[in-house]
Design a protein around this motif. Structure first.
Motif, PDB file in Angstrom:
ATOM      1  N   TYR A 332      23.817  -9.981 -24.421  1.00  0.00           N
ATOM      2  CA  TYR A 332      23.958 -11.088 -25.988  1.00  0.00           C
ATOM      3  C   TYR A 332      23.714 -12.128 -25.445  1.00  0.00           C
ATOM      4  CZ  TYR A 332      22.901  -6.602 -28.492  1.00  0.00           C
ATOM      5  OH  TYR A 332      22.378  -5.783 -29.665  1.00  0.00           O
ATOM      6  N   ARG A 335      21.764 -13.296 -22.404  1.00  0.00           N
ATOM      7  CA  ARG A 335      20.593 -13.379 -22.237  1.00  0.00           C
ATOM      8  C   ARG A 335      20.172 -14.709 -23.397  1.00  0.00           C
ATOM      9  NH1 ARG A 335      19.216 -10.008 -25.555  1.00  0.00           N
ATOM     10  NH2 ARG A 335      18.893  -8.756 -23.889  1.00  0.00           N
ATOM     11  N   TYR A 336      21.423 -15.565 -23.480  1.00  0.00           N
ATOM     12  CA  TYR A 336      21.417 -17.130 -24.229  1.00  0.00           C
ATOM     13  C   TYR A 336      21.499 -17.684 -23.097  1.00  0.00           C
ATOM     14  CZ  TYR A 336      22.949 -21.775 -26.480  1.00  0.00           C
ATOM     15  OH  TYR A 336      23.104 -22.320 -26.903  1.00  0.00           O
ATOM     16  N   THR A 339      18.522 -18.205 -20.819  1.00  0.00           N
ATOM     17  CA  THR A 339      17.343 -18.318 -21.494  1.00  0.00           C
ATOM     18  C   THR A 339      17.710 -19.438 -22.476  1.00  0.00           C
ATOM     19  OG1 THR A 339      17.275 -17.356 -23.013  1.00  0.00           O
ATOM     20  CG2 THR A 339      16.404 -16.843 -21.568  1.00  0.00           C
ATOM     21  N   LEU A 341      17.632 -19.529 -25.680  1.00  0.00           N
ATOM     22  CA  LEU A 341      16.912 -19.310 -26.977  1.00  0.00           C
ATOM     23  C   LEU A 341      17.905 -18.657 -27.980  1.00  0.00           C
ATOM     24  CD1 LEU A 341      14.250 -16.973 -25.607  1.00  0.00           C
ATOM     25  CD2 LEU A 341      13.596 -19.189 -26.249  1.00  0.00           C
ATOM     26  N   LYS A 342      17.828 -19.684 -29.003  1.00  0.00           N
ATOM     27  CA  LYS A 342      19.139 -20.005 -29.688  1.00  0.00           C
ATOM     28  C   LYS A 342      18.341 -18.104 -31.306  1.00  0.00           C
ATOM     29  CE  LYS A 342      21.079 -23.775 -29.684  1.00  0.00           C
ATOM     30  NZ  LYS A 342      21.808 -25.638 -30.271  1.00  0.00           N
ATOM     31  N   ASN A 343      18.546 -17.229 -30.805  1.00  0.00           N
ATOM     32  CA  ASN A 343      18.571 -15.878 -31.695  1.00  0.00           C
ATOM     33  C   ASN A 343      19.323 -15.605 -32.634  1.00  0.00           C
ATOM     34  OD1 ASN A 343      15.604 -15.008 -30.520  1.00  0.00           O
ATOM     35  ND2 ASN A 343      17.301 -14.397 -28.644  1.00  0.00           N
ATOM     36  N   MET A 344      20.561 -15.803 -32.286  1.00  0.00           N
ATOM     37  CA  MET A 344      21.722 -16.363 -33.367  1.00  0.00           C
ATOM     38  C   MET A 344      22.313 -17.403 -33.199  1.00  0.00           C
ATOM     39  SD  MET A 344      22.923 -12.533 -31.727  1.00  0.00           S
ATOM     40  CE  MET A 344      23.051 -12.761 -30.729  1.00  0.00           C
ATOM     41  N   LYS A 347      22.806 -19.294 -36.904  1.00  0.00           N
ATOM     42  CA  LYS A 347      22.884 -19.435 -37.254  1.00  0.00           C
ATOM     43  C   LYS A 347      23.821 -17.928 -38.078  1.00  0.00           C
ATOM     44  CE  LYS A 347      17.525 -18.409 -35.521  1.00  0.00           C
ATOM     45  NZ  LYS A 347      16.631 -18.132 -35.228  1.00  0.00           N
ATOM     46  N   ARG A 349      24.872 -14.679 -40.293  1.00  0.00           N
ATOM     47  CA  ARG A 349      23.775 -12.982 -40.253  1.00  0.00           C
ATOM     48  C   ARG A 349      25.540 -11.540 -40.788  1.00  0.00           C
ATOM     49  NH1 ARG A 349      23.638 -10.041 -35.318  1.00  0.00           N
ATOM     50  NH2 ARG A 349      25.408 -11.020 -33.421  1.00  0.00           N
TER      51      ARG A 349
END
Length: 1181
Positions: A332, A335-336, A339, A341-344, A347, A349
């Motif tokens: 995880y 990958r951040y 890329t 990309l701020k999937n988490m 945020k 959760r």
């Protein structure tokens, strides 16, 4: 200068004078040879009376004797005529070589001021062909003072007795004495109070024994100014190489460490504040790098998860994850990083966290990227808030309430040679007339400091820079001096208040001098603003140092090589019982048990002799003795720290009491102390000037103006840049510059030579310098014109550490802000007056004000009016008394938003002390949703309780959870049981015989479904008639009237009507659910006295006991299917609305013969008919 001490004997005086003349003559020859200058001395008639060895070679002669007693015009054209005319200016001339050729020369002339050689002139001759080769040697000797004065740091030269022979301007500026006041004084004048007494012995020890422990090393000392203030400084000493018969000279450079130590203290302070704020958080906090490795945790993380900080740091964050997530975490993160990309990221959760013991708990995870550190790692901050309590509430709340529990939060992502020299001064200079006090000359620094231009200054009265109270008397002061000649202020420095062009004032040091120029007075003004602030800071730091040592948990002793105590701290006095006065000067044996004290001096002597460190630098367990004779176990740590100025070797010992530790653990092993590291670099020395300059803290370069070639560097330049001195000499100075600057540098110098406008000379500025390996670093550059024709002197100070300290402070503040802003809870930092100093982003989100609206306001703005008016008094009371009634605790309060709405919250307060400043940190957590969930929980609990127990019993149980047991005289009991087809009234019970046989052929689901359908109908009737359902047992159903002691109570009538409607409900069931076959109930009813109470602590119920209950059960058991059997007491209590039929006399178990009746029907009642939907019972016919 120190006067010569001549012996009284005349012969001795003559002999001494002859020896002294010979010595001085030899010294002069040595100096001239060392300087490399070509020099001749001519008398008043122009005849050569002395020549250096290299002059004959210039003009083609074999030796110096060939020129002695010859007229100087033999070798230099028209020089004698110039001497007679008094022309002593430096100029170029033409010389005559013995081969008939001409020589282009550069000639310098200086008068020799001596009693025995009055009228003689010293003439330096330089052949232009080798001017570049030898310029530096002469220039350095002529300009040594100017080079020293251009240095950033104070410099002192002393003789072998420690008498100051030379100081630079920086020393005057730093210490407050003038050069006249310093020269001739012992160097002890600038020593701190503790070292003054032993300074001379230390210097004598060096010269007599050749010891160089202090010479050629850098060490930290305390220095003292004229005003008595002391400051911490680095001292570098270098002995100047001399011939055997010359007096020995020591040069020292002193660098003030005040600002450097302040920067370090500020970094530590910021770090402490960061740690304290983070540890005050309600939530667990983790900082990890891009590999998932934990860099930092707070105390809450350790409390919540069970690991210590040492166990956390350096481990992968996967350690707190369940196995199903831990295996994928690194991918995880990778990958951040790849890329972006701020999937988490940014945020919140919901996840599960794993504790050290393997248990798991639900939590909210908030993750944000906070910064990139010095090593290139990208750092991420995560907050973990346990949801264990919330989950206990959420399990009983609706799905909508669970969704309302989640609150999305956002995370935020900072003129002539003289004029030129004077303009190079770092201090303001004024030259005024004595008669009218009008300004004749100022330097550029005066314009910079006061704000007027030179044109505005010239011709004005000097009182323009004075405050009004001084200006009105100034001219009279000067006239008094002119009239009397008494120098009350001339030649002295004093502190005054000066006024700028804009009217502002500032403290300054004023030095006045009579420059022996008729009618002129010269004054230097030095701005003392920063010095005063620095002195105040030094005093503060000194006080803090003493307090820190005295605040140590351990006793501290400093002893010399004889074991004599030199210093102790307060803890030593507290722990051992003696005062500091009783300690100092005594042998350290006074605190040892007798069996060790007798051998201590031999231990110390053995170490001093052999150097074997059996105990030095280690910790060991010993016993210590108190003043009262008692002993206690302790850990002793001993280390040699330094040699004092008196030559004593000093040892520092720490004593840590083990009394408490021994009570807890008896098997603690001894631990070794770390050896003190005192590595100091030794500066090399080669010649008188190089020895002085090599002692400088900063890199030094001397270059030519014409070609910008390097003529001299000091050792520091080699250390900083990486080239050797041989590699430097003869190269263009642009070698240490970056390319964008180097290509223009020579043009800058040519512009200066052409215009003489000093844009950079005499100033300091920040530049980027380049090392030999190509790396660059920030540096401070100071340039000076040392009055040596064609030379420029520059000092370079490496700013890497200073900028790193500043960046560390900024980075620490940024990290603090990001971590605090990532917190789930609102945070406030206030001062002792309640004024808000800082808030985080959550504070703005929760309360509705912006940061700008918060900062500077009183914290009362978020409080209800009732608390706000008293808050300041609460805070002032704590500041005065120190009683912590609220600090370190959590409590529930109400808070006010910007829109005026109130909400419940949890407040946690803690005190943070940094740099003697007290601040208070408060975390505020909104618990609105928690309270809503708690309220929903209470409502659900009450609903369940009221469903199980009668209403009045439920209220009693909530008010008092103790046992409930009561007796009621008038209670009617009904039992109903499924019978076999035929409905029989027996003991008030409805019974259906053969229920077991019937249900054995049915599926469990059908059995439960059937009973649920029937009993639900009964429950409906129970609510209509307001009866008390006691319980169901299998196919048996039990209800009672509301227990009462009232004889007129209508409970019996209600139960009878319930029984009739119950049979109707059964008939309706048989009609609507024929698949179960016909079902009948036996019903039994009795009335009388009962005991009722709540039984058990789990699944409790309100049950009844007594004879009436037993009889009702017998009525059901002996009854008929589809009939209601009652006792006589029921017939008597039911009233006239009911019809009963005597069945007869039955033998009832436990009672004997009893008359029993069948309830047949009841008169219609509007009260009940409107509410019941079931038939009232079978037709009485």
């Amino acid at each position: 200068m120190v006067p010569l001490s001549l012996p009284d004997c005349p012969y001795s005086k003559a002999q001494f004078l002859e020896e002294e003349v010979n010595r001085l003559s030899a010294l002069n020859d040595a100096i001239i040879r060392a300087s490399g200058q070509s020099l001749i001395v001519v008398d008043g008639a122009g005849f050569i009376c002395y020549s250096s060895e290299d002059v004959p070679k210039i003009f083609g002669y074999d030796k110096a004797e060939s020129l002695i007693n010859r007229n100087v015009d033999v070798i230099v054209e028209d020089l004698n005529s110039r001497l007679h005319l008094g022309d002593h200016s430096q100029r170029k001339g033409r010389g005559f070589h013995t081969d008939g050729g001409f020589l282009q020369l550069e000639i310098g002339i200086a008068a020799i001021r001596s009693v025995t050689t009055r009228g003689n002139l010293a003439i330096t001759i330089k052949h232009i062909a080798r001017l570049e080769e030898n310029r530096l040697s002469r220039s350095l000797h002529e300009s040594a003072a100017d080079i020293l004065d251009a240095a950033f740091d104070p410099a002192f030269c002393t003789d072998g007795a420690g008498i100051i022979t030379k100081v630079n301007q920086a020393a005057v500026n730093e210490f407050g004495w003038s050069q006249k006041e310093l020269i001739g004084q012992s160097i002890r004048i600038i020593d701190g109070a503790e070292r003054q007494a032993c300074h001379d012995s230390c210097l004598r020890h060096h010269f007599e024994a050749g010891a160089k422990e202090k010479i050629k090393k850098m060490r930290e000392i305390r220095a003292r100014r004229k005003d008595g203030t002391e400051f911490e400084a680095d001292l570098t000493l270098a002995e100047i190489p001399q011939r055997e018969f010359d007096e020995r000279i020591v040069c020292g450079f002193i660098r003030d460490l005040t600002q450097e130590k302040a920067a370090r203290a500020e970094i530590i302070s910021k770090q402490n504040l960061l740690s304290k704020i983070i540890d005050a958080s309600f939530d667990a906090l983790f900082v990890i790098n891009q590999h998932g490795i934990i860099q930092m945790v707070n105390n809450k993380s350790c409390t919540a998860l069970g690991w210590s900080q040492e166990e956390f740091v350096g481990q992968n964050i996967k350690m707190i994850m369940p196995e199903e997530h831990a295996s994928n975490h690194d991918s995880y993160l990778a990958r951040y990083l790849k890329t972006g990309l701020k999937n988490m990221m940014g945020k919140e959760r919901e996840v599960d966290a794993r504790c050290k013991d393997g248990s798991k708990f639900p939590c909210i995870l908030g993750l944000a990227e906070v910064e990139t550190n010095d090593s290139g790692d990208r750092l991420f901050c995560g907050f973990i808030r346990s949801l264990a309590h919330e989950r206990a509430l959420e399990r009983r709340a609706s799905a909508q309430e669970q969704r309302n529990l989640k609150n999305a939060k956002e995370i935020l992502e900072q003129r002539s040679t003289i004029l030129g020299i004077l303009d190079a001064s770092f201090h303001a200079l004024f030259v005024i007339t004595e008669e009218e006090c009008t300004i004749q000359m100022v330097n550029q620094k005066s314009c910079d400091v006061f704000g007027w231009t030179k044109e505005e200054f010239i011709g004005q009265n000097i009182s323009m820079i004075m405050t009004n109270d001084v200006a009105i008397h100034h001219d009279q002061y000067v006239r008094n001096y002119m009239a009397t000649g008494i120098k009350k202020m001339i030649g002295k420095q004093r502190e005054v208040i000066e006024k700028r062009k804009d009217g502002s004032t500032f403290p300054a040091a004023l030095g006045l001098a009579d420059p022996q120029e008729a009618g002129l007075i010269c004054g230097f003004i030095r701005d003392l603003t920063q010095e005063k602030a620095a002195r105040a800071e030094i005093i503060s730091k000194q006080n803090l140092l003493s307090k820190i040592i005295d605040a140590s948990f351990d006793a501290l002793f400093v002893i010399n090589q004889h074991g004599i105590i030199q210093m102790v701290n307060d803890k030593s006095c507290t722990a051992l019982g003696w005062s500091q006065e009783e300690f100092v000067g005594q042998n350290i044996k006074m605190i040892m048990p007798e069996e060790h004290a007798s051998n201590h001096d031999s231990y110390l002597a053995r170490y001093l002799k052999t150097g074997l460190k059996n105990m030095m630098g280690k910790e060991r367990e010993v016993e210590a003795r108190c003043k009262d004779g008692s002993k206690f176990p302790c850990i002793l740590g001993l280390a040699e720290v330094e040699k004092s100025d008196a030559g004593d070797r000093l040892f520092c010992g720490f004593i840590h009491s083990l009394a408490h530790e021994r009570a807890l653990e008896r098997r603690v092993t001894d631990e070794e102390q770390r050896n003190l590291k005192n590595a100091k670099e030794i500066l090399e020395q080669r010649s008188t000037i190089l020895g002085i300059l090599d002692a400088s803290f900063h890199a030094l370069f001397v270059i030519t103006e014409e070609k910008c070639t390097i003529q001299m560097v000091n050792q520091k330049s080699c250390d900083v840049f990486g080239w050797t001195k041989e590699e430097f000499i003869g190269q263009n100075i642009s070698m240490i510059m970056t390319n964008d600057v180097a290509i223009h540098h020579d043009q800058y110098v040519r512009n200066y030579m052409a215009t003489c406008i000093k844009k950079m000379i005499g100033k300091q500025r920040e530049v980027i310098a380049k090392r030999k390996d190509g790396s660059t670093f920030p540096a401070a550059l100071g340039l000076a014109d040392p009055q040596a024709a064609g030379l420029i002197c520059g000092f370079i100070r490496d700013l890497t550490q200073e900028e790193a300290a500043q960046e560390e402070i900024i980075r620490g503040q940024l990290l603090t802000s990001k971590i605090i802003d990532a917190s789930f809870d609102a945070l406030f930092v206030i001062d002792h007056r309640g004024i808000i100093q800082r808030v985080n982003e959550s504070s703005c989100n929760v309360f509705g004000w912006s940061r700008e609206e918060f900062i500077g306001q009183n914290i009362k703005m978020i409080m209800p009016a009732g608390h706000a008016k008293n808050h300041d008094s609460y805070l002032s009371r704590y500041v005065e008394t120190g009683i912590k009634t609220m600090f370190g605790k959590e409590r529930e309060i109400e808070a006010r938003r910007r829109d005026g709405s109130m909400f419940p919250c949890i407040l946690g307060l803690s005190e943070v002390v940094t740099n003697d400043t007290t601040q208070f940190v408060g975390f505020v957590r909104d618990v609105t949703m928690r309270k809503l969930l708690a309220e929903a929980e209470r409502e659900a609990s009450d609903s369940l309780l009221f469903n199980i127990l009668p209403e009045h019993i439920a209220y009693r149980l909530k008010a008092d959870p103790s046992h409930i047991a009561d007796q009621y005289d008038n209670t009617t009991i009904l039992f109903a049981d499924i019978g076999e087809c035929l409905l029989t009234i027996s003991s008030g019970h409805l019974c259906l015989f053969g229920f077991t046989d019937r249900t054995s052929k049915m599926s469990p689901h059908d059995v439960v479904s059937m009973l649920n359908d029937i009993f639900s109908r009964f429950d409906h009737l129970c609510d209509i008639y307001e009866l008390n359902k006691v319980k169901t047992i299998g196919d048996c159903y039990m209800i009672t009237s509301i227990p009462s002691n009232n004889a007129d109570h209508d409970g019996c009538a209600r139960v009878c009507r319930f029984a009739l409607d119950l049979l109707g409900a059964v008939q309706d069931f048989n009609n609507t659910c024929p698949q179960h076959g016909p079902i009948d109930f036996r019903v039994g009813i009795s009335t009388g006295s009962v005991v009722a109470g709540v039984v058990g602590i789990k699944r409790f119920l309100f049950d009844m006991w007594g004879d009436a209950v037993n009889v009702a059960a017998r009525m059901e058991q002996s009854g008929l299917a589809g009939q209601i059997q009652v006792t006589r007491s029921v017939v008597d209590s039911a009233g006239s609305d009911f019809t009963f039929q005597l069945r007869g006399t039955l033998s009832i178990k436990g009672k004997g013969p009893m008359d029993v009746y069948m309830l047949k029907f009841a008169k219609p009642s509007d009260k009940w008919t409107e509410n019941t939907k079931q038939p009232k019972g079978p037709n009485p016919q």
